[in-house]
Design an enzyme around this catalytic site. Structure first.
Site, short mmCIF file in Angstrom:
data_model
loop_
_atom_site.label_atom_id
_atom_site.label_comp_id
_atom_site.label_asym_id
_atom_site.label_seq_id
_atom_site.Cartn_x
_atom_site.Cartn_y
_atom_site.Cartn_z
N GLU A 142 0.87 -1.18 0.00
CA GLU A 142 0.00 0.00 0.00
C GLU A 142 0.91 1.22 0.00
O GLU A 142 1.85 1.31 0.79
CB GLU A 142 -0.90 0.01 1.22
CG GLU A 142 -1.81 1.25 1.31
CD GLU A 142 -2.72 1.24 2.52
OE1 GLU A 142 -3.59 2.14 2.61
OE2 GLU A 142 -2.56 0.36 3.39
N GLU A 235 -9.03 10.28 5.18
CA GLU A 235 -9.16 9.31 6.26
C GLU A 235 -9.59 10.05 7.52
O GLU A 235 -8.92 11.00 7.94
CB GLU A 235 -7.83 8.60 6.52
CG GLU A 235 -7.48 7.55 5.49
CD GLU A 235 -6.30 6.70 5.94
OE1 GLU A 235 -6.35 5.48 5.78
OE2 GLU A 235 -5.32 7.27 6.45
#
Length: 245
Positions: A142, A235
């Protein structure tokens, strides 16, 4: 507003940004955990992936417009309790994905955004990319590119006595900005996070592929891996905020 694309080697391209036209989009608000709305080559994902770890809270996202290959959306969220990320409202690119990194020539993107916070907020604004050893396979890496760090912090292999993540490399120059690179495991795959050494980028224009190239050249990431996911969003951990882009 956000524009993101994957350009492949040896394929002639005429940029759709040269022929902008307003497209009708579904502006319905989405609130469910994994609700999504599609617009052209993108999907808006609400992605309340860890809402169960919140004491209380919710998130609402919606598309607002699309012109050519540039999409705009909003998300409003409020979360209390827990120290983990609760949600990642994001735009996901659905075209040009599942290509080997060696076949990609560039990933041009422009992104203008604002976020209004109420009280103390813990959050970040970031591109989020995933790679796999096979097309559509299990995530191996990621790669996060943080444009803003709002009282938050990345995953890392080491933390100092104050609990702050320790970078593996410092003062890296990419796309005209200076970054620190962090690396660690989230329990499922390796996570590489590029964080600005200072400030925020609320208006970004550049080539996202340069971050992948850096990892290929300096951290041993294989160019034979496949880019399986390309997203951009916010986020949210705790607090109350409205994100507009």
């Amino acid at each position: 507003m956000l524009y993101l694309s994957v350009l492949l080697l040896l394929i002639p391209l005429v940029s759709t940004r040269m022929h902008k036209h307003v497209r009708a989009v579904d502006t319905t608000s989405i609130t469910e955990q994994y609700a999504s709305v599609t617009a052209g080559q993108y999907s808006l994902l609400n992605n309340l992936w860890d809402e169960d770890n919140a004491t209380s809270g919710s998130q609402t996202s919606k598309l607002t417009s699309m012109s050519g290959s540039t999409v705009a959306w909003q998300t409003s969220w409020t979360w209390t309790g827990g120290s983990s990320v609760k949600s990642y409202s994001n735009i996901q690119l659905n075209s040009g994905i599942n290509q080997q990194l060696s076949a990609i020539s560039s990933m041009p993107s422009t992104w203008n955004w604002t976020q209004s916070n109420t009280g103390t907020v813990v959050a970040d604004v970031a591109y989020d990319l995933f790679t796999s050893n096979t097309s559509g396979g299990k995530n191996v890496n990621e790669i996060m590119i943080w444009l803003a760090n709002i009282n938050s912090g990345p995953i890392a292999a080491q933390y100092n006595a104050a609990g702050q993540a320790v970078p593996i490399l410092e003062n890296i120059s990419i796309q005209g900005y200076t970054w620190n690179l962090y690396s660690g495991s989230n329990g499922y795959n390796q996570v590489y996070s590029f964080l600005l050494t200072s400030g925020e980028i609320t208006s970004f224009s550049g080539d996202i592929y340069e971050f992948l190239s850096y990892l290929i050249d300096n951290e041993g990431m294989s160019s034979s891996q496949y880019l399986t996911t390309a997203q951009a969003g916010t986020e949210a951990t705790t607090g109350t905020a409205k994100f507009t882009t």
